[in-house]
Write a protein that holds these residues in place. Structure first.
Motif, mmCIF file in Angstrom:
data_model
loop_
_atom_site.group_PDB
_atom_site.id
_atom_site.type_symbol
_atom_site.label_atom_id
_atom_site.label_comp_id
_atom_site.label_asym_id
_atom_site.label_seq_id
_atom_site.Cartn_x
_atom_site.Cartn_y
_atom_site.Cartn_z
ATOM 1 N N MET A 1 0.825 -1.182 0.000
ATOM 2 C CA MET A 1 0.000 0.000 0.000
ATOM 3 C C MET A 1 0.869 1.245 0.000
ATOM 4 S SD MET A 1 -3.270 -1.233 2.384
ATOM 5 C CE MET A 1 -2.872 -0.075 3.608
ATOM 6 N N LYS A 2 2.003 1.175 0.675
ATOM 7 C CA LYS A 2 2.909 2.323 0.708
ATOM 8 C C LYS A 2 3.430 2.632 -0.684
ATOM 9 C CE LYS A 2 3.114 3.239 5.147
ATOM 10 N NZ LYS A 2 2.905 4.583 5.706
ATOM 11 N N VAL A 3 3.771 1.614 -1.437
ATOM 12 C CA VAL A 3 4.283 1.820 -2.801
ATOM 13 C C VAL A 3 3.181 2.364 -3.695
ATOM 14 C CG1 VAL A 3 5.223 0.688 -4.843
ATOM 15 C CG2 VAL A 3 6.124 0.121 -2.588
ATOM 16 N N LEU A 4 1.987 1.838 -3.579
ATOM 17 C CA LEU A 4 0.885 2.327 -4.404
ATOM 18 C C LEU A 4 0.592 3.797 -4.113
ATOM 19 C CD1 LEU A 4 -1.641 -0.647 -4.402
ATOM 20 C CD2 LEU A 4 -0.081 0.045 -6.210
ATOM 21 N N ALA A 5 0.709 4.202 -2.869
ATOM 22 C CA ALA A 5 0.497 5.607 -2.523
ATOM 23 C C ALA A 5 1.638 6.465 -3.077
ATOM 24 C CB ALA A 5 0.393 5.766 -1.015
ATOM 25 N N ALA A 6 2.846 5.931 -3.036
ATOM 26 C CA ALA A 6 4.041 6.579 -3.603
ATOM 27 C C ALA A 6 4.214 8.015 -3.127
ATOM 28 C CB ALA A 6 4.025 6.493 -5.116
ATOM 29 N N ARG A 7 4.012 8.219 -1.842
ATOM 30 C CA ARG A 7 4.236 9.545 -1.273
ATOM 31 C C ARG A 7 5.669 9.606 -0.739
ATOM 32 N NH1 ARG A 7 -0.894 8.939 2.585
ATOM 33 N NH2 ARG A 7 0.501 7.252 3.170
ATOM 34 N N LEU A 32 6.028 -7.715 -6.635
ATOM 35 C CA LEU A 32 5.347 -8.029 -5.379
ATOM 36 C C LEU A 32 4.050 -7.231 -5.266
ATOM 37 C CD1 LEU A 32 5.336 -9.438 -2.611
ATOM 38 C CD2 LEU A 32 6.589 -7.471 -1.738
ATOM 39 N N CYS A 33 4.102 -5.949 -5.566
ATOM 40 C CA CYS A 33 2.899 -5.106 -5.502
ATOM 41 C C CYS A 33 1.824 -5.619 -6.460
ATOM 42 C CB CYS A 33 3.244 -3.664 -5.845
ATOM 43 S SG CYS A 33 4.188 -2.840 -4.566
ATOM 44 N N ALA A 34 2.230 -5.979 -7.655
ATOM 45 C CA ALA A 34 1.278 -6.486 -8.648
ATOM 46 C C ALA A 34 0.652 -7.799 -8.188
ATOM 47 C CB ALA A 34 1.964 -6.665 -9.995
ATOM 48 N N GLY A 35 1.411 -8.616 -7.484
ATOM 49 C CA GLY A 35 0.887 -9.881 -6.980
ATOM 50 C C GLY A 35 -0.109 -9.692 -5.847
ATOM 51 N N ILE A 36 0.126 -8.680 -5.024
ATOM 52 C CA ILE A 36 -0.748 -8.430 -3.885
ATOM 53 C C ILE A 36 -1.981 -7.633 -4.294
ATOM 54 C CG2 ILE A 36 -0.908 -7.253 -1.648
ATOM 55 C CD1 ILE A 36 2.090 -7.943 -1.283
ATOM 56 N N PHE A 37 -1.791 -6.688 -5.202
ATOM 57 C CA PHE A 37 -2.879 -5.815 -5.669
ATOM 58 C C PHE A 37 -3.011 -5.930 -7.187
ATOM 59 C CE2 PHE A 37 -1.045 -3.744 -1.878
ATOM 60 C CZ PHE A 37 -2.156 -3.719 -1.060
ATOM 61 N N PRO A 38 -3.474 -7.072 -7.691
ATOM 62 C CA PRO A 38 -3.498 -7.296 -9.138
ATOM 63 C C PRO A 38 -4.420 -6.355 -9.912
ATOM 64 C CG PRO A 38 -4.684 -9.042 -8.011
ATOM 65 C CD PRO A 38 -4.028 -8.209 -6.953
ATOM 66 N N ASP A 39 -5.399 -5.792 -9.253
ATOM 67 C CA ASP A 39 -6.346 -4.907 -9.938
ATOM 68 C C ASP A 39 -5.967 -3.433 -9.841
ATOM 69 O OD1 ASP A 39 -7.877 -7.116 -10.650
ATOM 70 O OD2 ASP A 39 -9.059 -7.013 -8.808
ATOM 71 N N GLU A 40 -4.850 -3.149 -9.204
ATOM 72 C CA GLU A 40 -4.402 -1.763 -9.029
ATOM 73 C C GLU A 40 -3.207 -1.480 -9.935
ATOM 74 O OE1 GLU A 40 -5.709 0.582 -6.975
ATOM 75 O OE2 GLU A 40 -7.250 -0.812 -6.301
ATOM 76 N N ASP A 41 -3.252 -0.341 -10.596
ATOM 77 C CA ASP A 41 -2.103 0.092 -11.377
ATOM 78 C C ASP A 41 -1.110 0.776 -10.448
ATOM 79 O OD1 ASP A 41 -3.122 -0.790 -13.812
ATOM 80 O OD2 ASP A 41 -4.191 1.089 -14.151
ATOM 81 N N VAL A 42 0.150 0.414 -10.558
ATOM 82 C CA VAL A 42 1.188 1.085 -9.789
ATOM 83 C C VAL A 42 1.505 2.387 -10.525
ATOM 84 C CG1 VAL A 42 3.538 0.934 -8.924
ATOM 85 C CG2 VAL A 42 2.114 -1.109 -8.956
ATOM 86 N N PRO A 43 1.360 3.513 -9.843
ATOM 87 C CA PRO A 43 1.580 4.791 -10.518
ATOM 88 C C PRO A 43 3.043 4.980 -10.919
ATOM 89 C CG PRO A 43 1.234 5.130 -8.173
ATOM 90 C CD PRO A 43 0.999 3.669 -8.446
ATOM 91 N N PRO A 44 3.277 5.694 -12.011
ATOM 92 C CA PRO A 44 4.656 5.929 -12.460
ATOM 93 C C PRO A 44 5.540 6.569 -11.393
ATOM 94 C CG PRO A 44 3.108 6.630 -14.150
ATOM 95 C CD PRO A 44 2.300 6.281 -12.928
ATOM 96 N N ARG A 45 4.963 7.411 -10.554
ATOM 97 C CA ARG A 45 5.767 8.057 -9.514
ATOM 98 C C ARG A 45 6.305 7.044 -8.505
ATOM 99 N NH1 ARG A 45 0.522 9.103 -8.272
ATOM 100 N NH2 ARG A 45 -0.146 8.464 -6.202
ATOM 101 N N ALA A 46 5.657 5.876 -8.417
ATOM 102 C CA ALA A 46 6.122 4.844 -7.488
ATOM 103 C C ALA A 46 7.522 4.380 -7.860
ATOM 104 C CB ALA A 46 5.163 3.665 -7.474
#
Length: 57
Positions: A1-7, A32-46
């Motif tokens: 979740m921290k990576v997806l937030a990318a703050r 790892l993020c894609a495996g845990i949150f497969p329906d969420e796009d990881v933002p480029p800023r991450a």
């Protein structure tokens, strides 16, 4: 979740988690993020936050 937030303020938490999990590359972290949150796009800023975290180790 921290990576997806990318703050920037999450960088220390991401650094701790990456170290604890033994991850060493951006691709490992993003996979790892894609495996845990497969329906969420990881933002480029991450990627930028992750690269900063890995550089500052």
């Amino acid at each position: 979740m921290k990576v997806l937030a990318a703050r920037r303020r999450d960088a220390d938490d991401i650094r701790l988690l990456v170290k604890h999990l033994g991850l060493t590359t951006t691709d490992e972290i993003l996979t790892l993020c894609a495996g845990i949150f497969p329906d969420e796009d990881v933002p480029p800023r991450a990627r930028l936050v992750i690269e900063d975290v890995l550089t500052d180790r």
